[in-house]
Design a protein around this motif. Sequence first.
Motif, PDB file in Angstrom:
ATOM      1  N   ARG A   1       5.346  40.005  79.039  1.00  0.00           N
ATOM      2  CA  ARG A   1       6.148  41.236  79.218  1.00  0.00           C
ATOM      3  C   ARG A   1       7.046  41.148  80.447  1.00  0.00           C
ATOM      4  O   ARG A   1       8.133  41.712  80.474  1.00  0.00           O
ATOM      5  CB  ARG A   1       5.240  42.462  79.325  1.00  0.00           C
ATOM      6  CG  ARG A   1       4.705  42.963  78.010  1.00  0.00           C
ATOM      7  CD  ARG A   1       4.077  44.351  78.107  1.00  0.00           C
ATOM      8  NE  ARG A   1       3.169  44.533  79.229  1.00  0.00           N
ATOM      9  CZ  ARG A   1       1.869  44.268  79.204  1.00  0.00           C
ATOM     10  NH1 ARG A   1       1.306  43.828  78.110  1.00  0.00           N
ATOM     11  NH2 ARG A   1       1.119  44.465  80.276  1.00  0.00           N
ATOM     12  N   GLU A   2       6.581  40.468  81.482  1.00  0.00           N
ATOM     13  CA  GLU A   2       7.344  40.346  82.728  1.00  0.00           C
ATOM     14  C   GLU A   2       8.448  39.288  82.631  1.00  0.00           C
ATOM     15  O   GLU A   2       9.259  39.171  83.540  1.00  0.00           O
ATOM     16  CB  GLU A   2       6.410  40.014  83.888  1.00  0.00           C
ATOM     17  CG  GLU A   2       5.390  41.086  84.202  1.00  0.00           C
ATOM     18  CD  GLU A   2       5.987  42.322  84.854  1.00  0.00           C
ATOM     19  OE1 GLU A   2       7.124  42.270  85.356  1.00  0.00           O
ATOM     20  OE2 GLU A   2       5.307  43.364  84.861  1.00  0.00           O
ATOM     21  N   GLY A   3       8.454  38.496  81.556  1.00  0.00           N
ATOM     22  CA  GLY A   3       9.531  37.525  81.373  1.00  0.00           C
ATOM     23  C   GLY A   3       9.126  36.068  81.392  1.00  0.00           C
ATOM     24  O   GLY A   3       9.975  35.180  81.231  1.00  0.00           O
ATOM     25  N   ALA A   4       7.843  35.783  81.577  1.00  0.00           N
ATOM     26  CA  ALA A   4       7.387  34.388  81.518  1.00  0.00           C
ATOM     27  C   ALA A   4       7.329  33.952  80.059  1.00  0.00           C
ATOM     28  O   ALA A   4       7.106  34.763  79.161  1.00  0.00           O
ATOM     29  CB  ALA A   4       6.010  34.250  82.156  1.00  0.00           C
ATOM     30  N   VAL A   5       7.526  32.675  79.833  1.00  0.00           N
ATOM     31  CA  VAL A   5       7.367  32.105  78.505  1.00  0.00           C
ATOM     32  C   VAL A   5       5.914  31.647  78.412  1.00  0.00           C
ATOM     33  O   VAL A   5       5.511  30.710  79.102  1.00  0.00           O
ATOM     34  CB  VAL A   5       8.317  30.911  78.272  1.00  0.00           C
ATOM     35  CG1 VAL A   5       8.079  30.295  76.905  1.00  0.00           C
ATOM     36  CG2 VAL A   5       9.767  31.340  78.447  1.00  0.00           C
ATOM     37  N   VAL A   6       5.133  32.332  77.597  1.00  0.00           N
ATOM     38  CA  VAL A   6       3.739  31.950  77.393  1.00  0.00           C
ATOM     39  C   VAL A   6       3.706  31.079  76.149  1.00  0.00           C
ATOM     40  O   VAL A   6       4.104  31.506  75.065  1.00  0.00           O
ATOM     41  CB  VAL A   6       2.822  33.183  77.244  1.00  0.00           C
ATOM     42  CG1 VAL A   6       1.393  32.754  76.950  1.00  0.00           C
ATOM     43  CG2 VAL A   6       2.884  34.038  78.511  1.00  0.00           C
ATOM     44  N   THR A   7       3.255  29.854  76.321  1.00  0.00           N
ATOM     45  CA  THR A   7       3.273  28.892  75.232  1.00  0.00           C
ATOM     46  C   THR A   7       2.045  27.990  75.350  1.00  0.00           C
ATOM     47  O   THR A   7       1.165  28.257  76.153  1.00  0.00           O
ATOM     48  CB  THR A   7       4.599  28.092  75.242  1.00  0.00           C
ATOM     49  OG1 THR A   7       4.694  27.316  74.050  1.00  0.00           O
ATOM     50  CG2 THR A   7       4.737  27.222  76.468  1.00  0.00           C
ATOM     51  N   THR A   8       1.994  26.957  74.552  1.00  0.00           N
ATOM     52  CA  THR A   8       0.882  26.007  74.608  1.00  0.00           C
ATOM     53  C   THR A   8       1.383  24.680  75.171  1.00  0.00           C
ATOM     54  O   THR A   8       2.584  24.402  75.161  1.00  0.00           O
ATOM     55  CB  THR A   8       0.280  25.759  73.219  1.00  0.00           C
ATOM     56  OG1 THR A   8       1.268  25.137  72.400  1.00  0.00           O
ATOM     57  CG2 THR A   8      -0.209  27.055  72.594  1.00  0.00           C
ATOM     58  N   SER A   9       0.447  23.868  75.610  1.00  0.00           N
ATOM     59  CA  SER A   9       0.828  22.562  76.151  1.00  0.00           C
ATOM     60  C   SER A   9       1.533  21.722  75.096  1.00  0.00           C
ATOM     61  O   SER A   9       2.546  21.073  75.383  1.00  0.00           O
ATOM     62  CB  SER A   9      -0.400  21.834  76.702  1.00  0.00           C
ATOM     63  OG  SER A   9      -1.395  21.698  75.718  1.00  0.00           O
ATOM     64  N   GLU A  10       1.028  21.738  73.867  1.00  0.00           N
ATOM     65  CA  GLU A  10       1.657  20.948  72.805  1.00  0.00           C
ATOM     66  C   GLU A  10       3.075  21.427  72.533  1.00  0.00           C
ATOM     67  O   GLU A  10       4.008  20.629  72.463  1.00  0.00           O
ATOM     68  CB  GLU A  10       0.823  21.019  71.528  1.00  0.00           C
ATOM     69  CG  GLU A  10       1.404  20.179  70.406  1.00  0.00           C
ATOM     70  CD  GLU A  10       0.504  20.136  69.175  1.00  0.00           C
ATOM     71  OE1 GLU A  10       1.016  19.693  68.128  1.00  0.00           O
ATOM     72  OE2 GLU A  10      -0.679  20.519  69.249  1.00  0.00           O
ATOM     73  N   SER A  11       3.249  22.715  72.406  1.00  0.00           N
ATOM     74  CA  SER A  11       4.579  23.265  72.160  1.00  0.00           C
ATOM     75  C   SER A  11       5.532  22.902  73.289  1.00  0.00           C
ATOM     76  O   SER A  11       6.676  22.496  73.052  1.00  0.00           O
ATOM     77  CB  SER A  11       4.490  24.785  72.006  1.00  0.00           C
ATOM     78  OG  SER A  11       5.768  25.334  71.808  1.00  0.00           O
ATOM     79  N   PHE A  12       5.057  23.027  74.524  1.00  0.00           N
ATOM     80  CA  PHE A  12       5.906  22.717  75.675  1.00  0.00           C
ATOM     81  C   PHE A  12       6.311  21.243  75.690  1.00  0.00           C
ATOM     82  O   PHE A  12       7.470  20.904  75.928  1.00  0.00           O
ATOM     83  CB  PHE A  12       5.206  23.097  76.985  1.00  0.00           C
ATOM     84  CG  PHE A  12       6.042  22.796  78.189  1.00  0.00           C
ATOM     85  CD1 PHE A  12       7.109  23.611  78.524  1.00  0.00           C
ATOM     86  CD2 PHE A  12       5.794  21.677  78.966  1.00  0.00           C
ATOM     87  CE1 PHE A  12       7.917  23.323  79.623  1.00  0.00           C
ATOM     88  CE2 PHE A  12       6.583  21.380  80.063  1.00  0.00           C
ATOM     89  CZ  PHE A  12       7.643  22.213  80.389  1.00  0.00           C
ATOM     90  N   LEU A  13       5.360  20.352  75.429  1.00  0.00           N
ATOM     91  CA  LEU A  13       5.667  18.921  75.431  1.00  0.00           C
ATOM     92  C   LEU A  13       6.716  18.577  74.387  1.00  0.00           C
ATOM     93  O   LEU A  13       7.666  17.830  74.650  1.00  0.00           O
ATOM     94  CB  LEU A  13       4.398  18.101  75.194  1.00  0.00           C
ATOM     95  CG  LEU A  13       3.417  18.061  76.353  1.00  0.00           C
ATOM     96  CD1 LEU A  13       2.091  17.455  75.908  1.00  0.00           C
ATOM     97  CD2 LEU A  13       4.000  17.291  77.529  1.00  0.00           C
ATOM     98  N   TYR A  14       6.569  19.123  73.184  1.00  0.00           N
ATOM     99  CA  TYR A  14       7.542  18.833  72.129  1.00  0.00           C
ATOM    100  C   TYR A  14       8.900  19.464  72.434  1.00  0.00           C
ATOM    101  O   TYR A  14       9.939  18.892  72.120  1.00  0.00           O
ATOM    102  CB  TYR A  14       7.001  19.268  70.765  1.00  0.00           C
ATOM    103  CG  TYR A  14       6.042  18.247  70.195  1.00  0.00           C
ATOM    104  CD1 TYR A  14       6.500  17.243  69.351  1.00  0.00           C
ATOM    105  CD2 TYR A  14       4.702  18.264  70.529  1.00  0.00           C
ATOM    106  CE1 TYR A  14       5.630  16.291  68.838  1.00  0.00           C
ATOM    107  CE2 TYR A  14       3.823  17.316  70.029  1.00  0.00           C
ATOM    108  CZ  TYR A  14       4.295  16.332  69.182  1.00  0.00           C
ATOM    109  OH  TYR A  14       3.441  15.390  68.690  1.00  0.00           O
ATOM    110  N   GLU A  15       8.887  20.625  73.072  1.00  0.00           N
ATOM    111  CA  GLU A  15      10.152  21.259  73.488  1.00  0.00           C
ATOM    112  C   GLU A  15      10.871  20.382  74.510  1.00  0.00           C
ATOM    113  O   GLU A  15      12.088  20.218  74.459  1.00  0.00           O
ATOM    114  CB  GLU A  15       9.876  22.637  74.070  1.00  0.00           C
ATOM    115  CG  GLU A  15      11.124  23.422  74.396  1.00  0.00           C
ATOM    116  CD  GLU A  15      10.812  24.837  74.868  1.00  0.00           C
ATOM    117  OE1 GLU A  15      11.660  25.380  75.597  1.00  0.00           O
ATOM    118  OE2 GLU A  15       9.763  25.394  74.521  1.00  0.00           O
TER     119      GLU A  15
END
Length: 154
Positions: A106-120
């Motif tokens: 809600r505050e603006g951080a991108v909450v994601t997973t390690s796998e998603s982040f690595l592929y991004e």
Amino acid sequence: MPIYATTQNRARLGPTCAELHLDDTAHPTVHADKTAFSMYIPPVADALAAHGGPCEAVIVGIEAHICVTQTALDLLARGHKVYVLADGVSSCNAEEVPIALRRLAREGAVVTTSESFLYECMGDAGVEEFKAVAGLVKEGKEGTREVLQTLCKM
């Protein structure tokens, strides 16, 4: 990728786990002791300022609702893009984690997973690092699955 790490009050709580090799000069760009809950302390702030503008920060750590949250909020307030890896944060009280992650989103951080982040970060299976990263993802898949299943139940 520079690494900024902090240890919460080493004298009272002990060192950060040795497996991270934070005192190995080949790894962290900054490794500082702190008593503040946020890791946005002068050594980290100075290192980030040396980049000359807002950066992208990836946060992992313990006490998602305290240190992780306060660090993310401090970085967001200063214009940085913040990623919080849901499977890379924890708390002594597991119920605190999903609440903290929802707040940070809600505050603006991108909450994601390690796998998603690595592929991004890779963006394309044709990059040189793809095979090595895919191997790491496969190696950690069971642990990641357990963490995410626990989070989804909360």
